[in-house]
Design an enzyme around this catalytic site. Structure first.
Site, short mmCIF file in Angstrom:
data_model
loop_
_atom_site.label_atom_id
_atom_site.label_comp_id
_atom_site.label_asym_id
_atom_site.label_seq_id
_atom_site.Cartn_x
_atom_site.Cartn_y
_atom_site.Cartn_z
N ARG A 1 0.74 -1.31 0.10
CA ARG A 1 -0.13 -0.09 -0.22
C ARG A 1 0.83 1.22 0.02
O ARG A 1 0.45 2.46 0.73
CB ARG A 1 -0.91 -0.07 1.00
N SER B 1 -10.62 -1.21 3.42
CA SER B 1 -9.77 -1.19 4.85
C SER B 1 -9.41 -0.11 5.17
O SER B 1 -8.76 0.76 4.60
CB SER B 1 -8.54 -2.11 4.53
N GLU C 1 -5.09 3.49 6.48
CA GLU C 1 -4.68 3.03 5.29
C GLU C 1 -5.21 4.37 4.61
O GLU C 1 -4.68 4.65 3.32
CB GLU C 1 -5.02 1.88 4.88
N1 EPU Z 1 -9.99 -11.49 10.09
C1 EPU Z 1 -10.53 -11.67 11.25
N2 EPU Z 1 -11.46 -10.58 11.74
C2 EPU Z 1 -11.87 -9.80 10.87
C3 EPU Z 1 -11.24 -9.69 9.64
C4 EPU Z 1 -10.21 -10.55 9.29
O1 EPU Z 1 -10.15 -12.38 12.28
O2 EPU Z 1 -12.99 -9.02 11.18
C5 EPU Z 1 -8.65 -12.20 9.69
C6 EPU Z 1 -9.12 -13.29 8.89
O3 EPU Z 1 -9.70 -14.45 9.60
C7 EPU Z 1 -8.00 -13.64 8.20
C8 EPU Z 1 -7.08 -12.60 8.31
O4 EPU Z 1 -7.98 -11.59 9.01
O5 EPU Z 1 -7.16 -14.65 8.70
C9 EPU Z 1 -7.62 -11.60 6.78
O6 EPU Z 1 -8.37 -11.16 6.49
P1 EPU Z 1 -9.02 -11.05 5.00
O7 EPU Z 1 -8.73 -12.19 3.94
O8 EPU Z 1 -10.38 -10.56 5.20
O9 EPU Z 1 -8.08 -9.72 4.44
P2 EPU Z 1 -7.63 -8.43 5.24
O10 EPU Z 1 -6.10 -8.81 5.67
O11 EPU Z 1 -8.18 -8.21 6.33
C10 EPU Z 1 -6.60 -7.37 3.15
C11 EPU Z 1 -6.90 -6.10 2.34
C12 EPU Z 1 -8.09 -5.92 1.73
C13 EPU Z 1 -7.99 -6.95 0.72
C14 EPU Z 1 -8.05 -8.57 1.39
C15 EPU Z 1 -8.12 -9.62 0.60
C16 EPU Z 1 -5.36 -4.65 3.75
C17 EPU Z 1 -5.36 -3.46 4.58
N3 EPU Z 1 -6.39 -4.90 3.38
O12 EPU Z 1 -7.58 -7.57 4.18
O13 EPU Z 1 -8.02 -4.63 0.87
O14 EPU Z 1 -9.49 -7.08 -0.16
O15 EPU Z 1 -6.81 -8.65 2.14
O16 EPU Z 1 -6.77 -9.84 -0.24
O17 EPU Z 1 -4.48 -5.02 3.05
C18 EPU Z 1 -8.49 -2.49 0.98
O18 EPU Z 1 -7.39 -2.22 1.06
O19 EPU Z 1 -9.27 -1.43 1.20
C19 EPU Z 1 -9.05 -3.71 1.01
C20 EPU Z 1 -10.30 -4.20 1.28
#
Ligand code: EPU
Length: 337
Positions: free
Chosen positions: A162, A237, A333
């Site tokens: 990012r 996010s 972010e």
């Molecule tokens: N998780 C939780 N609780 C939650 C959300 C997530 O425990 O409420 C845990 C999930 O179980 C999982 C891990 O966190 O083990 C990752 O969750 P997820 O796959 O939903 O992805 P994220 O890390 O929360 C990132 C990006 C998203 C992108 C997703 C999928 C960032 C800041 N965010 O989210 O990007 O869609 O991965 O690749 O890196 C954005 O930047 O606006 C965005 C939506």
């Protein structure tokens, strides 16, 4: 080219925050952009794209330039790949749909990300195991002070998680006008390494997915977890996933054995901020008109009528609490204006 005064930005930010621009101009050509910049030298400007990655906490006392340059074109092709150029005001998802309809691979994992093409390199957007930097060739940008065009090639953009040069070293100096991507033709490298995608494809009994299957899977996952900004104001996010040292991680893991983590290098790991926020008990909670999304704790939402300050206060409360509990600081972010 019309200048509008006291222009409401409510429909130009996906959080749906009511804030106004002292002056607003819709830019639909490079010539117009050049003319406006040349006649407003030294004036405070605010460059607006899709408004999907910002939180407006005040009115904008500047000239807002809404970059609405449009057009998508395949500019070069070989047997195996194509270079596609999209003007910066194109909606990102519409662009991804164009690539899939033309059987061009590489962007399918980033389906349905809100915002416009021109802002994608600024924060090196990414999702489900793919980032812009993987297919980005170059972008054209206009120097705000001199109105000269410059090409930025991938290596010059200093892409990180990012992050890019446009957010750091040369922040506020250029306006991106178009972006070129190198996409595959026919011999697509399908990336289903992200657990959610594998599960979604298995659910639908798809064994040898094509780019269109991956796109459909991503759309379905995003729709189930992430709120549609047209229904519930949000900016995706709100926080970045923090990157911490292995030593720090071991300390936290001793207290919280369930903590998820992804190795980044020999010395660092990334931990999901969504998990930290959920553990802290915030997921699904509402504070006045602002809240934490019920299906994804990383997303802050506007239930309607929230001010930018209300959302900012909530984000700071979350940051503080996460720090108190885990000793980890989570950075926003989203750009806070
Ligand atoms: N998780 C939780 N609780 C939650 C959300 C997530 O425990 O409420 C845990 C999930 O179980 C999982 C891990 O966190 O083990 C990752 O969750 P997820 O796959 O939903 O992805 P994220 O890390 O929360 C990132 C990006 C998203 C992108 C997703 C999928 C960032 C800041 N965010 O989210 O990007 O869609 O991965 O690749 O890196 C954005 O930047 O606006 C965005 C939506």
């Amino acid at each position: 080219m019309e200048t509008q005064k006291n222009f409401s930005l409510k429909n130009h930010n996906t959080f749906g925050i009511e804030a106004s621009a002292a002056e607003y101009i819709n830019i639909s050509s490079i010539a117009q952009l050049k003319e406006v910049l040349a006649s407003n030298v030294g004036r405070e400007l605010f460059i607006l794209g899709g408004g999907s990655n910002m939180l407006l906490t005040k009115n904008i006392d500047a000239l807002v330039l809404h970059i609405n340059l449009r057009g998508i074109k395949i500019i070069n092709e070989t047997e195996n790949c194509a270079i596609v150029r999209a003007q910066s005001g194109e909606n990102w998802h519409n662009f991804v749909v164009f690539t899939i309809e033309n059987d061009l691979g590489g962007l399918e994992n980033m389906s349905l990300i809100p915002g416009n093409v021109g802002t994608t390199p600024i924060q090196n957007i990414g999702a489900y195991g793919t980032e812009i930097k993987d297919t980005f060739v170059s972008c054209e940008a206009m120097n705000i002070a001199t109105q000269e065009m410059r090409t930025f090639y991938n290596e010059e953009c200093e892409f990180g998680y990012r992050e890019s040069i446009f957010k750091n070293k040369i922040k506020g100096q250029y306006i991106i006008t178009s972006v070129d991507f190198k996409l595959s033709k026919g011999n697509h490298k399908i990336n289903t390494s992200y657990g959610d995608i594998t599960a979604e494809l298995a659910k639908n009994n798809i064994q040898n997915p094509g780019i269109s299957d991956v796109s459909k899977a991503v759309i379905s996952i995003r729709q189930s977890k992430l709120p549609d900004p047209r229904e519930l104001g949000n900016s995706g996010s709100f926080f970045k996933n923090p990157i911490i040292s292995k030593e720090k991680f071991k300390e936290v893991q001793a207290k919280f054995p369930d903590i998820r983590h992804f190795p980044i290098s020999d010395t660092e790991v990334k931990v999901p901020a969504g998990w930290l926020i959920e553990q802290a008990g915030f997921k699904g909670k509402r504070f006045g008109n602002a809240g934490i999304h019920v299906n994804q704790a990383l997303v802050l939402v506007n239930y309607g009528g929230a001010t930018g300050s209300e959302i900012l206060d909530l984000s700071q409360k979350i940051q503080k609490e996460i720090f108190d509990i885990f000793g980890i600081w989570i950075d926003a972010e989203v750009n806070i204006i």
